[in-house]
Design a protein around this motif. Structure first.
Motif, mmCIF file in Angstrom:
data_model
loop_
_atom_site.group_PDB
_atom_site.id
_atom_site.type_symbol
_atom_site.label_atom_id
_atom_site.label_comp_id
_atom_site.label_asym_id
_atom_site.label_seq_id
_atom_site.Cartn_x
_atom_site.Cartn_y
_atom_site.Cartn_z
ATOM 1 N N GLU A 92 0.851 -1.204 0.000
ATOM 2 C CA GLU A 92 0.000 0.000 0.000
ATOM 3 C C GLU A 92 0.888 1.257 0.000
ATOM 4 O O GLU A 92 0.409 2.352 -0.244
ATOM 5 C CB GLU A 92 -0.961 -0.011 1.201
ATOM 6 N N LYS A 93 2.181 1.065 0.256
ATOM 7 C CA LYS A 93 3.126 2.188 0.218
ATOM 8 C C LYS A 93 3.815 2.311 -1.140
ATOM 9 O O LYS A 93 4.749 3.087 -1.292
ATOM 10 C CB LYS A 93 4.216 2.000 1.286
ATOM 11 N N LEU A 94 3.394 1.513 -2.109
ATOM 12 C CA LEU A 94 4.042 1.511 -3.425
ATOM 13 C C LEU A 94 3.148 2.084 -4.514
ATOM 14 O O LEU A 94 1.936 1.858 -4.531
ATOM 15 C CB LEU A 94 4.414 0.082 -3.846
ATOM 16 N N GLY A 95 3.763 2.814 -5.434
ATOM 17 C CA GLY A 95 3.085 3.308 -6.627
ATOM 18 C C GLY A 95 4.054 3.239 -7.793
ATOM 19 O O GLY A 95 5.154 2.683 -7.679
ATOM 20 N N VAL A 96 3.642 3.812 -8.919
ATOM 21 C CA VAL A 96 4.472 3.792 -10.117
ATOM 22 C C VAL A 96 4.596 5.202 -10.673
ATOM 23 O O VAL A 96 3.641 5.975 -10.640
ATOM 24 C CB VAL A 96 3.860 2.847 -11.182
ATOM 25 N N CYS A 97 5.789 5.536 -11.140
ATOM 26 C CA CYS A 97 6.026 6.783 -11.863
ATOM 27 C C CYS A 97 6.136 6.433 -13.343
ATOM 28 O O CYS A 97 6.986 5.627 -13.736
ATOM 29 C CB CYS A 97 7.298 7.461 -11.358
ATOM 30 N N PHE A 98 5.266 7.001 -14.143
ATOM 31 C CA PHE A 98 5.132 6.688 -15.566
ATOM 32 C C PHE A 98 6.006 7.665 -16.350
ATOM 33 O O PHE A 98 5.692 8.854 -16.448
ATOM 34 C CB PHE A 98 3.648 6.844 -15.931
ATOM 35 N N ASP A 99 7.127 7.178 -16.873
ATOM 36 C CA ASP A 99 8.053 8.031 -17.638
ATOM 37 C C ASP A 99 7.742 7.857 -19.120
ATOM 38 O O ASP A 99 7.896 6.763 -19.667
ATOM 39 C CB ASP A 99 9.503 7.621 -17.320
ATOM 40 N N THR A 100 7.287 8.951 -19.766
ATOM 41 C CA THR A 100 6.822 8.836 -21.161
ATOM 42 C C THR A 100 7.934 8.400 -22.118
ATOM 43 O O THR A 100 7.685 7.600 -23.026
ATOM 44 C CB THR A 100 6.206 10.163 -21.656
ATOM 45 N N CYS A 101 9.147 8.905 -21.907
ATOM 46 C CA CYS A 101 10.266 8.477 -22.762
ATOM 47 C C CYS A 101 10.545 6.994 -22.538
ATOM 48 O O CYS A 101 10.739 6.226 -23.491
ATOM 49 C CB CYS A 101 11.514 9.319 -22.475
ATOM 50 N N HIS A 102 10.549 6.592 -21.290
ATOM 51 C CA HIS A 102 10.890 5.195 -20.980
ATOM 52 C C HIS A 102 9.858 4.211 -21.510
ATOM 53 O O HIS A 102 10.222 3.190 -22.091
ATOM 54 C CB HIS A 102 11.045 5.007 -19.462
ATOM 55 N N VAL A 103 8.555 4.473 -21.289
ATOM 56 C CA VAL A 103 7.544 3.510 -21.763
ATOM 57 C C VAL A 103 7.574 3.417 -23.290
ATOM 58 O O VAL A 103 7.446 2.329 -23.856
ATOM 59 C CB VAL A 103 6.107 3.804 -21.255
ATOM 60 N N TRP A 104 7.779 4.554 -23.941
ATOM 61 C CA TRP A 104 7.874 4.587 -25.410
ATOM 62 C C TRP A 104 9.075 3.771 -25.877
ATOM 63 O O TRP A 104 8.972 2.898 -26.737
ATOM 64 C CB TRP A 104 7.986 6.055 -25.841
ATOM 65 N N ASP A 105 10.219 4.039 -25.291
ATOM 66 C CA ASP A 105 11.432 3.292 -25.658
ATOM 67 C C ASP A 105 11.288 1.794 -25.323
ATOM 68 O O ASP A 105 11.892 0.942 -25.967
ATOM 69 C CB ASP A 105 12.665 3.858 -24.925
ATOM 70 N N ALA A 106 10.485 1.506 -24.309
ATOM 71 C CA ALA A 106 10.274 0.103 -23.912
ATOM 72 C C ALA A 106 9.348 -0.621 -24.887
ATOM 73 O O ALA A 106 9.259 -1.856 -24.855
ATOM 74 C CB ALA A 106 9.693 0.034 -22.501
ATOM 75 N N GLY A 107 8.636 0.142 -25.738
ATOM 76 C CA GLY A 107 7.783 -0.492 -26.744
ATOM 77 C C GLY A 107 6.290 -0.254 -26.574
ATOM 78 O O GLY A 107 5.490 -0.874 -27.278
ATOM 79 N N TYR A 108 5.908 0.640 -25.656
ATOM 80 C CA TYR A 108 4.488 0.986 -25.501
ATOM 81 C C TYR A 108 4.190 2.207 -26.371
ATOM 82 O O TYR A 108 4.770 3.281 -26.163
ATOM 83 C CB TYR A 108 4.171 1.285 -24.032
ATOM 84 N N ASP A 109 3.278 2.028 -27.328
ATOM 85 C CA ASP A 109 3.030 3.076 -28.329
ATOM 86 C C ASP A 109 2.057 4.146 -27.829
ATOM 87 O O ASP A 109 0.870 4.132 -28.154
ATOM 88 C CB ASP A 109 2.507 2.441 -29.624
#
Ligand code: FE
Ligand code: FE
Ligand code: ZN
Length: 276
Positions: free
Chosen positions: A169-186
């Motif tokens: 419950e103490k964890l979340g995610v930071c969504f990095d637009t460059c990283h997700v794109w480079d990782a293959g998420y369009d």
């Protein structure tokens, strides 16, 4: 409405960071908890911290997104490197409590040949030793580009870490637009589809902050080279859709673009225009 800001230098102290953010037009900011390459953190000046907290209140700041040093690799192959990282994590989490209720973001790490499974085990192990039921900080795992052996290149790898942590419950995610794109998420042609995927795998309630960056490279390149907003392969229109996406409103957006103060001021003003 989102909150927008950039990485500011922490060398002049906490209040100075808040003033810098305001000067650039921001209403949130990111800072390194210590030298980005590691090393000892400065002692906390409580008066200075409290002055920042009042400045943030007066100016309706969004939550801050502190950033752990890049060298903090909780899943390194060598035990002494993992220990060094874990000590840093523990110390940073203690210090974050001086700024109650904000975010502490870190790169999950590189498994250096041990495999992603071993990597997520090490990362979750460290988090299990240091996340406490009574801490006010939410710890964010950053989505990674998948350069080398980086863990967190897929939403599934992040889910795996979250599943292995007791106090998640103490964890979340930071969504990095460059990283997700480079990782293959369009995110250019199918932002909704990517966010739906995120929702299915992790849950959108875990998406707490965004690193807003353009990318020098193509989708799936696994490179991680940030570009100025609108000058890379993601482009202005797609980033504008991210900023105005209903699922992302109210969250802190942090620019990590290659800019000087003038460039950040321009980008922050441009993003404020998009919000209108
Ligand atoms: Fe990062
Ligand atoms: Fe980032
Ligand atoms: Zn990056």
């Amino acid at each position: 409405m989102i909150h927008i800001g950039n990485h500011v230098s922490s060398s002049a102290g906490f209040l100075a960071m808040g003033n810098k953010a305001l000067e650039l037009g921001g209403d949130t900011f990111a800072f390194f908890t210590r030298n980005p390459r590691g090393g000892k953190a400065k002692d906390i000046d409580e008066h200075d911290v409290n002055e920042l907290l009042s400045l943030m209140k007066e100016n309706n700041f969004g939550l801050l997104v502190a950033h752990a040093p890049y060298t903090m690799n909780l899943c390194a192959a060598k035990e002494d490197i993992r220990e060094f990282a874990e000590n840093m994590l523990a110390d940073d989490l203690d210090r974050m409590e001086y700024l109650p209720g904000n975010y502490y973001n870190f790169h999950p790490g590189s498994h250096v040949g041990q495999g992603a499974e071993a990597g997520t085990d090490f990362i979750a192990g460290a988090l299990n030793r240091h996340l406490k039921a009574d801490q006010t900080t939410t710890v964010l795992l950053e989505t990674m580009a998948g350069k080398g052996s980086e863990v967190g290149r897929t939403f599934e790898e992040l889910r795996d870490i979250i599943d292995k942590v007791d106090h998640n419950e103490k964890l979340g995610v930071c969504f990095d637009t460059c990283h997700v794109w480079d990782a293959g998420y369009d995110i250019v042609n199918d932002l909704d589809g990517v966010l739906e995927d995120f929702d299915h795998v992790i849950g959108l309630d875990r998406l707490k902050a965004v690193h807003l960056n353009d990318s020098m490279n193509t989708c799936g390149s696994h490179k991680d080279r940030h570009q100025k907003i609108g000058q890379g392969e993601i482009g202005e229109e797609a980033l504008r859709r991210v900023v105005t996406h209903p699922a992302l409103q109210g969250k802190p957006f942090i620019l990590e673009t290659p800019n000087d103060d003038k460039g950040y001021t321009r980008e922050i003003a441009m993003i404020r225009e998009w919000m209108k």
